[in-house]
Design a protein around this motif. Structure first.
Motif, PDB file in Angstrom:
ATOM      1  N   ALA A 110       0.830  -1.202   0.000  1.00 36.35           N
ATOM      2  CA  ALA A 110       0.000   0.000   0.000  1.00 36.35           C
ATOM      3  C   ALA A 110       0.862   1.250   0.000  1.00 36.35           C
ATOM      4  O   ALA A 110       2.009   1.246   0.451  1.00 36.35           O
ATOM      5  CB  ALA A 110      -0.925   0.010   1.226  1.00 36.35           C
ATOM      6  N   ARG A 124      -2.542  -1.081  -2.922  1.00 34.06           N
ATOM      7  CA  ARG A 124      -3.598  -0.221  -2.399  1.00 34.06           C
ATOM      8  C   ARG A 124      -3.083   1.219  -2.273  1.00 34.06           C
ATOM      9  O   ARG A 124      -1.883   1.450  -2.179  1.00 34.06           O
ATOM     10  CB  ARG A 124      -4.083  -0.719  -1.033  1.00 34.06           C
ATOM     11  CG  ARG A 124      -4.493  -2.168  -1.051  1.00 34.06           C
ATOM     12  CD  ARG A 124      -4.965  -2.628   0.322  1.00 34.06           C
ATOM     13  NE  ARG A 124      -4.931  -4.081   0.405  1.00 34.06           N
ATOM     14  CZ  ARG A 124      -5.479  -4.795   1.373  1.00 34.06           C
ATOM     15  NH1 ARG A 124      -6.105  -4.183   2.364  1.00 34.06           N
ATOM     16  NH2 ARG A 124      -5.404  -6.110   1.371  1.00 34.06           N
ATOM     17  N   TYR A 125      -4.058   2.133  -2.210  1.00 30.22           N
ATOM     18  CA  TYR A 125      -3.713   3.554  -2.152  1.00 30.22           C
ATOM     19  C   TYR A 125      -4.787   4.269  -1.352  1.00 30.22           C
ATOM     20  O   TYR A 125      -5.986   3.968  -1.472  1.00 30.22           O
ATOM     21  CB  TYR A 125      -3.636   4.126  -3.568  1.00 30.22           C
ATOM     22  CG  TYR A 125      -3.462   5.624  -3.646  1.00 30.22           C
ATOM     23  CD1 TYR A 125      -2.202   6.195  -3.709  1.00 30.22           C
ATOM     24  CD2 TYR A 125      -4.574   6.465  -3.677  1.00 30.22           C
ATOM     25  CE1 TYR A 125      -2.047   7.576  -3.796  1.00 30.22           C
ATOM     26  CE2 TYR A 125      -4.429   7.839  -3.761  1.00 30.22           C
ATOM     27  CZ  TYR A 125      -3.161   8.392  -3.821  1.00 30.22           C
ATOM     28  OH  TYR A 125      -3.013   9.755  -3.907  1.00 30.22           O
ATOM     29  N   CYS A 126      -4.367   5.225  -0.527  1.00 29.77           N
ATOM     30  CA  CYS A 126      -5.326   6.060   0.182  1.00 29.77           C
ATOM     31  C   CYS A 126      -4.671   7.383   0.555  1.00 29.77           C
ATOM     32  O   CYS A 126      -3.443   7.522   0.516  1.00 29.77           O
ATOM     33  CB  CYS A 126      -5.877   5.363   1.430  1.00 29.77           C
ATOM     34  SG  CYS A 126      -4.689   5.171   2.772  1.00 29.77           S
ATOM     35  N   TYR A 150      -8.467  -0.552   6.306  1.00 30.50           N
ATOM     36  CA  TYR A 150      -8.424  -0.541   4.839  1.00 30.50           C
ATOM     37  C   TYR A 150      -7.097  -1.071   4.308  1.00 30.50           C
ATOM     38  O   TYR A 150      -7.055  -1.796   3.307  1.00 30.50           O
ATOM     39  CB  TYR A 150      -8.648   0.882   4.332  1.00 30.50           C
ATOM     40  CG  TYR A 150      -8.631   0.999   2.824  1.00 30.50           C
ATOM     41  CD1 TYR A 150      -9.762   0.722   2.078  1.00 30.50           C
ATOM     42  CD2 TYR A 150      -7.469   1.380   2.156  1.00 30.50           C
ATOM     43  CE1 TYR A 150      -9.742   0.822   0.696  1.00 30.50           C
ATOM     44  CE2 TYR A 150      -7.445   1.483   0.776  1.00 30.50           C
ATOM     45  CZ  TYR A 150      -8.581   1.210   0.059  1.00 30.50           C
ATOM     46  OH  TYR A 150      -8.563   1.291  -1.316  1.00 30.50           O
ATOM     47  N   LEU A 151      -6.013  -0.740   4.975  1.00 28.94           N
ATOM     48  CA  LEU A 151      -4.681  -1.109   4.489  1.00 28.94           C
ATOM     49  C   LEU A 151      -4.321  -2.551   4.776  1.00 28.94           C
ATOM     50  O   LEU A 151      -3.472  -3.123   4.087  1.00 28.94           O
ATOM     51  CB  LEU A 151      -3.635  -0.182   5.115  1.00 28.94           C
ATOM     52  CG  LEU A 151      -3.725   1.296   4.729  1.00 28.94           C
ATOM     53  CD1 LEU A 151      -2.801   2.135   5.606  1.00 28.94           C
ATOM     54  CD2 LEU A 151      -3.397   1.497   3.255  1.00 28.94           C
ATOM     55  N   VAL A 199     -12.479  -2.592  -0.335  1.00 27.28           N
ATOM     56  CA  VAL A 199     -11.041  -2.372  -0.465  1.00 27.28           C
ATOM     57  C   VAL A 199     -10.667  -2.499  -1.930  1.00 27.28           C
ATOM     58  O   VAL A 199     -11.010  -3.489  -2.579  1.00 27.28           O
ATOM     59  CB  VAL A 199     -10.224  -3.374   0.376  1.00 27.28           C
ATOM     60  CG1 VAL A 199      -8.735  -3.175   0.130  1.00 27.28           C
ATOM     61  CG2 VAL A 199     -10.541  -3.210   1.858  1.00 27.28           C
ATOM     62  N   ARG A 200      -9.964  -1.513  -2.427  1.00 32.26           N
ATOM     63  CA  ARG A 200      -9.609  -1.513  -3.846  1.00 32.26           C
ATOM     64  C   ARG A 200      -8.102  -1.622  -4.007  1.00 32.26           C
ATOM     65  O   ARG A 200      -7.356  -0.803  -3.470  1.00 32.26           O
ATOM     66  CB  ARG A 200     -10.101  -0.235  -4.516  1.00 32.26           C
ATOM     67  CG  ARG A 200      -9.791  -0.200  -6.017  1.00 32.26           C
ATOM     68  CD  ARG A 200     -10.146   1.138  -6.616  1.00 32.26           C
ATOM     69  NE  ARG A 200      -9.836   1.187  -8.042  1.00 32.26           N
ATOM     70  CZ  ARG A 200      -9.825   2.280  -8.775  1.00 32.26           C
ATOM     71  NH1 ARG A 200     -10.106   3.446  -8.213  1.00 32.26           N
ATOM     72  NH2 ARG A 200      -9.524   2.240 -10.055  1.00 32.26           N
ATOM     73  N   VAL A 201      -7.683  -2.640  -4.730  1.00 32.22           N
ATOM     74  CA  VAL A 201      -6.281  -2.804  -5.091  1.00 32.22           C
ATOM     75  C   VAL A 201      -6.122  -2.320  -6.529  1.00 32.22           C
ATOM     76  O   VAL A 201      -6.747  -2.869  -7.443  1.00 32.22           O
ATOM     77  CB  VAL A 201      -5.819  -4.267  -4.956  1.00 32.22           C
ATOM     78  CG1 VAL A 201      -4.358  -4.408  -5.372  1.00 32.22           C
ATOM     79  CG2 VAL A 201      -6.020  -4.760  -3.527  1.00 32.22           C
TER      80      VAL A 201
END
Length: 277
Positions: free
Chosen positions: A2, A102-104, A178-179, A190-192
């Protein structure tokens, strides 16, 4: 695994949030590998890095390069910097997409007056702070993240001037979930990010003989150029390409070249004579 982009006004509590997030992630089992990338980790000072547009551009380039080198599917990378330009956050999002992770975004939403107060207190205490002119310029140019933008989503928000930043803060707890949440075919929250054709590195087939020939030719050229540079202008008759490879004799190559040119010129003259007849 992430990429976490922390953004906010100068002196808004970003470093405190990064430390709290790293601590909360370290308490998860199994414990992920965590790294924080910021100006201090790259030995860059605050005021020199934002003194002018060229210095700021150089800072973003250094940070982006370090992020690009450090991204992996086995670790969580936290970028603790202003990240105040949405175009730059988009570039970081593209790096995460190319890595397939992953990204946030974690936003420290602090009022300008409170940031200004904290900056003054740090200066008075002899801590790292921003010059007034630089501070005001950065505050004016800050572009607030918008969760409707894919490069600002998912967006977790903290309000440091209202609530104390702790590992148990709601936004940090949500970010940790989320991570670290396991992803399967049924996961929807959760979006990869997935690499696209444009972000994937081009792969040359191993069976491509033309590519292999070009590579081999380039290696020979590089070896010859390296030998010439080491010769310091002296005459070289031979060069070795390595173990189990034949030694190149420049004398033989020159003789073969003269013979080839002689045959070419002779054939050319012969054809001209026959054409005149």
């Amino acid at each position: 695994m992430a990429l976490v982009v922390i953004c906010g006004q100068p002196c808004s509590g970003k470093s405190t949030a990064a430390t709290a997030l790293a601590g909360a992630l370290a308490a998860v089992d199994p414990k992920p590998t965590i790294r924080i990338v910021d100006e201090s980790s790259l030995h860059l000072g605050r005021n020199p890095s934002y003194a002018n547009m060229n210095a700021e551009k150089n800072l973003r380039g250094v940070l982006r390069s370090e992020v690009d080198r450090s991204l992996s599917r086995d670790s969580i990378l936290i970028v603790d910097s202003l990240n105040n330009i949405k175009g730059y956050r988009y570039e970081l999002w593209c790096l995460a997409r190319a890595a397939g992770i992953r990204y946030c975004v974690l936003h420290c939403d602090t009022e300008e007056n409170q940031c200004r107060k904290w900056n003054t207190e740090r200066r008075d205490d002899g801590e790292s702070s921003y010059d007034e002119n630089i501070f005001e310029d950065l505050v004016r140019r800050f572009e607030k993240p918008d969760r409707r933008n894919r490069w600002d989503s998912p967006l977790f928000e903290l309000w440091p001037s209202r609530d104390e930043i702790k590992q148990s803060s709601e936004a940090i707890s949500e970010a940790v979930i989320y991570l670290t949440k396991k992803v399967d075919s049924k996961t929807r929250d959760v979006r990869v990010l997935q690499p696209t054709i444009a972000t994937q590195s081009a792969r040359t087939p191993e069976a491509n003989s033309l590519y292999e020939m070009d590579q081999a030719t380039q290696e020979v050229i590089n070896a010859v150029m390296a030998a010439q540079s080491q010769g310091l202008g002296s005459t070289m008759n031979k060069i070795s390409l390595g173990q189990h490879l034949p030694t190149i004799s420049f004398t033989i190559i020159f003789v073969n070249y003269i013979n080839l040119m002689y045959e070419y010129q002779t054939t050319k003259i012969h054809n001209i004579c026959n054409f005149d007849k």
